[in-house]
Design an enzyme around this catalytic site. Structure first.
Site, PDB file in Angstrom:
ATOM      1  N   LEU A   1       0.823  -1.216   0.000  1.00  0.00           N
ATOM      2  CA  LEU A   1       0.000   0.000   0.000  1.00  0.00           C
ATOM      3  C   LEU A   1       0.854   1.261   0.000  1.00  0.00           C
ATOM      4  O   LEU A   1       0.570   2.232   0.705  1.00  0.00           O
ATOM      5  CB  LEU A   1      -0.962   0.013   1.194  1.00  0.00           C
ATOM      6  N   CYS A   2       1.945   1.247  -0.784  1.00  0.00           N
ATOM      7  CA  CYS A   2       2.801   2.436  -0.899  1.00  0.00           C
ATOM      8  C   CYS A   2       3.077   2.745  -2.373  1.00  0.00           C
ATOM      9  O   CYS A   2       4.206   3.060  -2.756  1.00  0.00           O
ATOM     10  CB  CYS A   2       4.105   2.245  -0.122  1.00  0.00           C
ATOM     11  N   GLY A   3       2.042   2.618  -3.191  1.00  0.00           N
ATOM     12  CA  GLY A   3       2.177   2.943  -4.606  1.00  0.00           C
ATOM     13  C   GLY A   3       3.147   2.005  -5.316  1.00  0.00           C
ATOM     14  O   GLY A   3       3.175   0.802  -5.083  1.00  0.00           O
TER      15      GLY A   3
END
Length: 323
Positions: free
Chosen positions: A87-89
């Site tokens: 969930l960090c691109g």
């Protein structure tokens, strides 16, 4: 066309998701602030060590140690920095892609001669899946940076380099410039090229934690302008320190260069951690913005459907009264 109940259920679902992404964005922003403080505390030491080495090199250009001597590459190590969570691109995907590109350049040596030192669970899992030998488990470093562990890793790599077990070590990580800009970086760790290391990009914005699209674009433009002016300042800054070196230049460098090696690993780790939190903050801000847009569309759709239902009921009532 979906019913009013279906639209209300979806609105509630999007609202719940928005609360999660908004909370994750605030948590990432807080962690980013702590990571920036750690980098800020490390910078004075980095700046002073750089200044001393620059001065030594300026006084004796031929100074060198065994750590700076290049030799034919038969076995290589790659230290890749990723995160333990998602969930960090595109943060982890970019690191894995860069690691694969670097490893592909040494395909002629054979996979058994390309050792991956993964710092972070994501890159560790990918290295095992691709069939590369792994130099150890360093997942805890990705969450809790530890200077001693970086020193131990630098010593291990340095010893293997001295013993001829490894001929080259490369670093793959994100260089943190600002909350809106993280630069994917590939750098040679051993043998250390001191002169190129001393001309690296030192600029970092350690204050801002903004994450909107407009602010990111502004930060990128400002970073480019400040970096160009910073380089011009360094080019014109004289080195006036007059050091007395005992017993000789090479002996002093042989003590300072291992410290530089420790610093390179630790700096890359702090940069990677700050970049991870910045990437997650931006990703969660984007997700929150998208949820807001979707909520506006769903509310509009709900109101239109509700109005249509009311109109149909009024028409039915009017038609019934006429009959």
């Amino acid at each position: 066309m979906p019913s009013l109940k279906e639209i209300k259920t979806r609105i509630a679902s999007v609202n719940s998701t928005r609360k999660i992404t908004s909370a994750m964005k605030m948590v990432a922003s807080s962690k980013l602030h702590h990571a920036q403080v750690m980098i800020e505390n490390m910078l004075p030491y980095e700046t002073m060590l750089e200044h001393i080495l620059k001065t030594f090199l300026a006084s004796e250009a031929d100074a060198s140690t065994v750590f700076s001597i290049e030799r034919p590459v038969k076995r290589v190590a790659i230290v890749a920095y990723s995160s333990n969570s998602s969930l960090c691109g595109g943060f982890n995907a970019n690191i894995i892609k860069q690691m694969q590109m670097v490893a592909a350049e040494y395909e002629a040596l054979g996979k058994e001669n390309v050792v991956i030192y993964p710092i972070g669970r994501k890159v560790a899992e990918k290295a095992v899946k691709l069939g590369y030998p792994v130099g150890g488990s360093f997942n805890d470093l990705a969450d809790k940076p530890n200077v001693q562990q970086c020193i131990d890793l630098a010593k291990e790599l340095g010893k293997k380099f001295l013993d001829g077990e490894i001929d080259k070590v490369e670093l793959v990580y994100h260089h943190f410039k600002s909350a809106g800009s993280q630069i994917l970086t590939r750098k040679t760790f051993l043998p250390i090229d001191i002169k190129s290391e001393l001309t690296k990009d030192h600029f970092r914005d350690l204050k801002s934690t903004v994450a909107t699209k407009e602010s990111q674009e502004y930060l990128r433009k400002r970073d480019a302008e400040q970096q160009s002016s910073h380089v011009r300042t360094l080019d014109g800054k004289p080195l006036n320190d007059n050091f007395i070196v005992e017993p000789d230049m090479n002996t002093v460098l042989s003590m300072l260069i291992p410290k530089l090696a420790h610093l390179m690993l630790y700096t890359a780790l702090l940069d990677s951690i700050a970049s991870e939190h910045a990437a997650r903050m931006v990703a969660m801000q984007t997700a929150t913005d998208n949820a807001d847009d979707l909520l506006r569309q769903l509310n509009l759709q709900y109101n239109k459907s509700r109005q249509q239902a009311i109109t149909n009921e009024l028409l039915d009532l009017a038609g019934g009264s006429q009959n």
